[in-house]
Scaffold this active site. Structure first.
Site, PDB file in Angstrom:
ATOM      1  CG  ASP A  91       6.227  20.310  -6.732  1.00 11.11           C
ATOM      2  OD1 ASP A  91       6.571  19.830  -5.633  1.00 11.11           O
ATOM      3  OD2 ASP A  91       5.125  20.071  -7.253  1.00 11.11           O
ATOM      4  CE  LYS A 178      21.460  26.176  23.555  1.00  9.68           C
ATOM      5  NZ  LYS A 178      21.561  27.626  23.388  1.00  9.68           N
ATOM      6  CG  HIS A 236      16.580  20.614  23.354  1.00 11.60           C
ATOM      7  ND1 HIS A 236      17.157  20.300  22.147  1.00 11.60           N
ATOM      8  CD2 HIS A 236      15.780  21.685  23.103  1.00 11.60           C
ATOM      9  CE1 HIS A 236      16.724  21.133  21.223  1.00 11.60           C
ATOM     10  NE2 HIS A 236      15.893  21.979  21.774  1.00 11.60           N
ATOM     11  CE  LYS A 322       7.535  27.114  24.229  1.00  8.24           C
ATOM     12  NZ  LYS A 322       8.802  27.850  24.054  1.00  8.24           N
TER      13      LYS A 322
END
Length: 473
Positions: A91, A178, A236, A322
């Site tokens: 826990d 990236k 981002h 999206k």
């Protein structure tokens, strides 16, 4: 950038909280395998979770992760990785869990604690580590989101700072790891020809687009509490914007870099409802776990301004969503046309003025668009792209790079406390005060209202799924 702020000793153990979760399975285990393959990871890795797993179950989970990644796996390297692992279950609120962690560390003095767990558990784990004396000389790696508004970000930072100094807190945004994103920083400050034009005097507007051709993929539990503005734009895309807009750092250390990025966020004019378009793809409300009257945006487009000497008056357009036509990410920095038209062919007749284009994904490229004269007596030309950089093989995966940097104490690709809070302050006015979402069809580029947002600056540049020669937008 060089991590020369202060001498940093590497971490001598990695504690991975949430080791049984999806993030570890999809991203972290493959990164650890790559580090072991390169000889960069030799310290103990202690997985921590509430699940009552055996060590054999953990080994099977790691092996399954690597098979899932599709990358070639060498048995000897896999065995080296597995030999580093141990497991502690318990826990997160119990002192006995941290006592077991201390035992599993076998005397390690400079651990890195990776919190790959839900944000609601951050405070519990940090306080548990601090109470057990496991925060001293240690680092903590925190997964995004860093709060969901300014108040929660401040509270999260307060909790983290109660146990760790700022230079020991590594807030991960995998986008910064990236290769194409890192190239933005390099391209800007390694090339002197760019600096004279990289100002309000020559730049007409900047667009940043991150598109995905898929939906929420069963993540309604997360997406219903976040939405595109929180999940993609505020972190981002803001990070990409900061690399494009920042001033040259005063030195080669990562502290100087973070200072200039923070100044960009602090210069952001607070966003107003008229600057924001929120969309929701048709069928989102029928996704399992989504409220039938959900007002969560799956698409977001916004216009913002930086109140700084360099960028005053230049509009920045950010867009993500999206179920768009393809999965890609690009930046378009459009330059102003020449002050006087000397030739018969106006640039307005065949598209955009000169621009610099950064292709971020799925492949990488930097392109410069310029007009060149066509053969013949008349002064008539066309715009062509000069590709300055193409996708290179051998890129390091973001999590591999970020994990290695965090354990080495290099904070260049992470986010600092003041930057996190300044970024939330910029979007705070529209987090709750905004217009309802506008439906858009799957496979489109979002609602028409997003086109109206940028119409005065020539419209959106829609990235293509695949680069085709020197074709211009």
């Amino acid at each position: 950038m060089d991590a020369t702020d202060s001498p940093a000793l590497p971490s001598d153990a990695l504690l991975l909280f949430g080791v049984t979760g999806d993030l570890a399975h999809k991203k972290i285990f493959p990164a650890l395998y790559a580090l072991v393959a390169k000889g960069s990871l030799t310290v103990p890795v202690i997985g921590v979770a509430s699940s009552d797993w055996s060590r054999a179950q953990l080994r099977a989970r790691v092996s399954d992760s690597l098979a899932y990644s599709g990358a070639p796996v060498e048995p000897a390297i896999l065995e080296r990785l597995l030999s580093l692992f141990s497991y502690v279950s318990g826990d997160y609120k119990a002192a006995s869990t941290y006592a077991a962690i201390k035992t599993a560390m076998k005397g390690a003095q400079r651990p890195a604690h990776y919190l790959a767990i839900p944000p609601a558990l951050f405070a519990t784990v940090i306080e548990g580590l601090n109470g057990a004396g496991l925060a001293a000389h240690a680092r903590v790696i925190v997964e995004k989101p860093f709060g969901r508004d300014l108040a929660s970000a401040r509270e999260l930072n307060r909790v983290a700072r109660s146990a760790f100094p700022e230079d020991a807190i590594f807030r991960i945004d995998h986008y910064l790891g990236k290769e194409a994103i890192m190239n933005l920083l390099y391209f800007r400050f390694a090339n002197s020809f760019l600096e004279p034009i990289w100002t309000r005097n020559c730049v007409a507007s900047v667009q940043i687009t991150v598109a995905e051709d898929f939906g929420i993929e069963g993540r309604a539990g997360f997406y219903e509490t976040a939405g595109c503005l929180r999940d993609v734009i505020q972190n981002h895309l803001f990070q990409v914007l900061a690399l494009l807009a920042m001033e040259p750092p005063a030195g080669r250390n990562y502290g100087a870099l973070q200072t200039e990025k923070s100044k960009v966020f602090q210069s952001m004019r607070p966003i107003e409802p008229d600057d924001l378009v929120r969309g929701q793809y048709a069928g989102y409300r029928q996704e399992p776990g989504v409220a039938p009257d959900s007002d969560v945006e799956t698409f977001c487009a916004l216009r913002l301004y930086l109140d700084s000497w360099r960028w005053q008056g230049v509009p920045w357009y950010l867009r993500s969503g999206k179920c768009l036509p393809n999965t890609s990410a690009e930046v378009l920095v459009e330059l102003k046309p020449p002050p006087q038209s000397l030739f018969a062919d106006s640039q307005a007749t065949d598209g955009r003025a000169n621009y610099v284009r950064f292709r971020l994904s799925p492949t990488s490229a930097v392109a410069l668009a310029a007009r060149v004269k066509l053969p013949g007596k008349e002064f008539i030309g066309e715009q062509s792209e000069l590709h300055l950089f193409e996708h290179l093989a051998g890129e390091v995966a973001p999590y591999e790079r970020l994990l290695a940097d965090a354990m080495a104490g290099d904070g260049a690709l992470f986010t600092r406390e003041d930057a996190v809070e300044a970024a939330w302050a910029a979007v705070e006015p529209v987090l709750n005060k905004h217009r309802p979402v506008i439906a858009y069809e799957k496979g489109s580029w979002g609602p028409a209202e997003a086109d109206a947002l940028i119409a005065a600056d020539g419209g959106w540049h829609n990235p293509v799924a695949k680069e085709v020669g020197n074709d211009c937008p």
